[in-house]
Design a protein around this motif. Structure first.
Motif, short mmCIF file in Angstrom:
data_model
loop_
_atom_site.label_atom_id
_atom_site.label_comp_id
_atom_site.label_asym_id
_atom_site.label_seq_id
_atom_site.Cartn_x
_atom_site.Cartn_y
_atom_site.Cartn_z
N ALA A 1 0.84 -1.20 0.00
CA ALA A 1 0.00 0.00 0.00
C ALA A 1 0.87 1.25 0.00
CB ALA A 1 -0.93 -0.01 1.21
N ALA A 2 1.98 1.21 0.76
CA ALA A 2 2.90 2.35 0.79
C ALA A 2 3.52 2.57 -0.58
CB ALA A 2 3.99 2.10 1.83
N ALA A 3 3.87 1.48 -1.28
CA ALA A 3 4.47 1.60 -2.61
C ALA A 3 3.50 2.24 -3.60
CB ALA A 3 4.94 0.24 -3.11
N GLU A 4 2.23 1.86 -3.51
CA GLU A 4 1.23 2.45 -4.41
C GLU A 4 1.06 3.94 -4.12
OE1 GLU A 4 -0.25 1.33 -6.98
OE2 GLU A 4 0.22 -0.81 -6.89
N TRP A 5 1.00 4.28 -2.82
CA TRP A 5 0.88 5.70 -2.46
C TRP A 5 2.10 6.47 -2.94
CZ3 TRP A 5 3.17 9.76 -0.13
CH2 TRP A 5 2.36 10.83 0.26
N ALA A 6 3.29 5.88 -2.74
CA ALA A 6 4.53 6.54 -3.15
C ALA A 6 4.57 6.75 -4.65
CB ALA A 6 5.73 5.71 -2.69
N ALA A 7 4.05 5.79 -5.42
CA ALA A 7 4.02 5.94 -6.88
C ALA A 7 3.14 7.11 -7.29
CB ALA A 7 3.53 4.64 -7.52
N ARG A 8 1.99 7.23 -6.66
CA ARG A 8 1.11 8.36 -6.97
C ARG A 8 1.76 9.68 -6.59
NH1 ARG A 8 -2.54 4.70 -4.51
NH2 ARG A 8 -2.79 5.99 -2.64
N GLU A 9 2.45 9.71 -5.46
CA GLU A 9 3.11 10.94 -5.03
C GLU A 9 4.28 11.28 -5.95
OE1 GLU A 9 3.26 14.22 -2.29
OE2 GLU A 9 1.77 12.71 -2.87
N ALA A 10 5.01 10.28 -6.40
CA ALA A 10 6.12 10.52 -7.33
C ALA A 10 5.61 11.12 -8.63
CB ALA A 10 6.87 9.22 -7.60
N GLU A 11 4.45 10.67 -9.08
CA GLU A 11 3.86 11.25 -10.29
C GLU A 11 3.49 12.71 -10.06
OE1 GLU A 11 1.79 7.57 -12.67
OE2 GLU A 11 0.71 8.38 -10.95
N LEU A 12 2.91 13.01 -8.91
CA LEU A 12 2.56 14.40 -8.61
C LEU A 12 3.80 15.29 -8.53
CD1 LEU A 12 -0.20 13.90 -5.85
CD2 LEU A 12 -0.55 14.70 -8.20
N LEU A 13 4.88 14.74 -7.96
CA LEU A 13 6.13 15.49 -7.80
C LEU A 13 6.98 15.49 -9.07
CD1 LEU A 13 7.11 14.22 -4.25
CD2 LEU A 13 6.70 16.61 -4.84
N GLU A 14 6.62 14.60 -10.02
CA GLU A 14 7.40 14.42 -11.25
C GLU A 14 8.84 14.03 -10.91
OE1 GLU A 14 6.96 18.02 -13.49
OE2 GLU A 14 4.92 17.51 -14.13
N ARG B 1 0.93 -0.16 -13.82
CA ARG B 1 -0.15 0.70 -13.33
C ARG B 1 0.17 2.18 -13.44
NH1 ARG B 1 -0.03 -3.63 -9.83
NH2 ARG B 1 1.29 -2.57 -8.29
N HIS B 2 1.46 2.50 -13.56
CA HIS B 2 1.87 3.91 -13.66
C HIS B 2 2.84 4.07 -14.83
CE1 HIS B 2 0.12 4.76 -9.65
NE2 HIS B 2 0.55 3.55 -9.35
N PRO B 3 2.33 3.92 -16.06
CA PRO B 3 3.22 4.02 -17.22
C PRO B 3 3.89 5.39 -17.30
CG PRO B 3 0.90 4.10 -17.87
CD PRO B 3 0.93 3.70 -16.43
N GLY B 4 5.17 5.38 -17.60
CA GLY B 4 5.93 6.63 -17.68
C GLY B 4 6.65 6.97 -16.40
N LEU B 5 6.30 6.31 -15.28
CA LEU B 5 6.99 6.57 -14.02
C LEU B 5 8.32 5.83 -13.99
CD1 LEU B 5 6.95 7.77 -11.15
CD2 LEU B 5 5.78 5.69 -10.39
N ASP B 6 9.36 6.53 -13.62
CA ASP B 6 10.70 5.95 -13.51
C ASP B 6 10.78 5.20 -12.18
OD1 ASP B 6 13.36 5.30 -13.37
OD2 ASP B 6 14.11 7.35 -13.56
N VAL B 7 10.81 3.86 -12.25
CA VAL B 7 10.82 3.02 -11.06
C VAL B 7 12.13 2.24 -11.00
CG1 VAL B 7 9.67 1.19 -9.75
CG2 VAL B 7 8.32 2.75 -11.18
N SER B 8 12.85 2.37 -9.91
CA SER B 8 14.09 1.61 -9.72
C SER B 8 14.01 0.83 -8.42
CB SER B 8 15.31 2.54 -9.70
OG SER B 8 15.22 3.44 -8.59
N THR B 9 14.87 -0.15 -8.27
CA THR B 9 14.90 -0.97 -7.06
C THR B 9 16.31 -0.98 -6.48
OG1 THR B 9 15.40 -3.02 -8.25
CG2 THR B 9 13.07 -2.45 -7.95
N GLU B 10 16.37 -1.17 -5.19
CA GLU B 10 17.66 -1.28 -4.50
C GLU B 10 17.50 -2.25 -3.33
OE1 GLU B 10 21.05 1.43 -2.19
OE2 GLU B 10 19.33 2.40 -3.18
#
Length: 302
Positions: free
Chosen positions: A17-30, A75-84
């Protein structure tokens, strides 16, 4: 260096749930989104067991962020998602990640059948020590939960955002805290509800403030006027944000928890000064963290 929105991920429902919220926030923040998976190495005797060998550990630790990243990209096409992936003590690793990020998002278990969070020791430690904002998100939190209900009473991502709620102590207002709340409301195109709960100074009890309604009303007017003055320059900086002000008498934490039921985000502060017993979160922020029904952003400040 471009900052990211970072999220702690361990495969649990609350971290998803946190990851989904963070993805939406990252989109808002670009800004990019980083999924951070922290695992503590098991003791050597356990690591040598057939089911807990190095290959099993590697497969498990790689699978969680990989699958989460794949789903978020869909679910969030265009969002730059990386993992560590990082090995170490989770609280220490997450504090370090927070300090390098725009903000850090963590999951928190929802209290069964009751609104509010169940914040674990790792989450509390990160909130208490991080130098950047930390957001706590409950398991089960969905995008629609942040929005107003439609004409038939169903929340939907197609309807406007609910207000952002800011808890503010006007005796020592901090610019970082206020700026965070105004910017969050502006990004969402929603209103900002500023709640300043107050209690009279201890010496006022001598004059019967708890029973003298006239005296209480006068103190309330003074608190309301002071709040308006604190917010005046911020209204000018963010003219598009509709601001409502409340200065209710009583426990600040309780008023913020009540306000959270109609909020998309609750913003509170944490002082970074260390006391003789170490770093503290503060009683109001602690109350909000455990009982808010909306995501909570904790903003550290001087």
């Amino acid at each position: 260096m471009t900052r990211t929105v970072a999220v702690g991920l361990d495969g649990s429902p609350e971290s998803r749930a946190a990851a989904e919220w963070a993805a939406r926030e990252a989109e808002l923040l670009e800004q990019p989104l980083k999924l951070l998976h922290v695992w503590e190495p098991v003791p050597t005797p356990m690591a040598q067991a057939p089911l807990l060998g190095p290959e099993t550990q590697q497969h498990w630790t790689e699978q969680i962020p990989r699958e989460a990243a794949e789903g978020l990209r869909l679910r969030h096409p265009g969002l730059d998602v990386s993992t560590e992936q990082v090995s170490g003590r989770p609280a220490d690793v997450l504090v370090g990640a927070a300090n390098d990020a725009e903000l850090l998002v963590l999951g928190s278990r929802a209290l069964g059948g009751i609104g509010g969070f169940m914040v674990g020791s790792v989450g509390l430690s990160v909130v208490a020590h991080a130098e950047r904002p930390v957001v706590l998100v409950r398991a089960g939190e969905q995008a629609a939960d942040e929005h107003e209900a439609d004409p038939v009473g169903i929340p939907s991502a197609a309807t406007p955002f609910r207000p952002v709620v800011l808890g503010l102590d006007i005796t020592s207002p901090d610019d970082d805290l206020i700026a965070f709340a105004f910017a969050a409301a502006a990004r969402r195109g929603t209103s900002l509800r500023v709640v300043h709960g107050w209690n009279p100074p201890y010496y006022c009890d001598t004059y019967g403030v708890t029973t003298d309604l006239g005296l209480r009303e006068e103190l309330a007017r003074q608190e309301s006027t002071a709040l308006t003055e604190v917010l005046r320059p911020w209204r000018e900086k963010f003219p598009a944000v509709d601001v409502s002000e409340q200065s209710p008498y009583g426990t600040p934490g309780a008023h913020l928890v009540d306000a959270s039921s109609e909020a998309c985000l609750v913003v509170v502060g944490r002082r970074t000064r260390r006391g003789p017993l170490g770093t503290r979160i503060g009683s109001v922020t602690h109350t909000v963290l455990h009982h808010s029904t909306a995501p909570v952003a904790v903003v550290p400040h001087d």
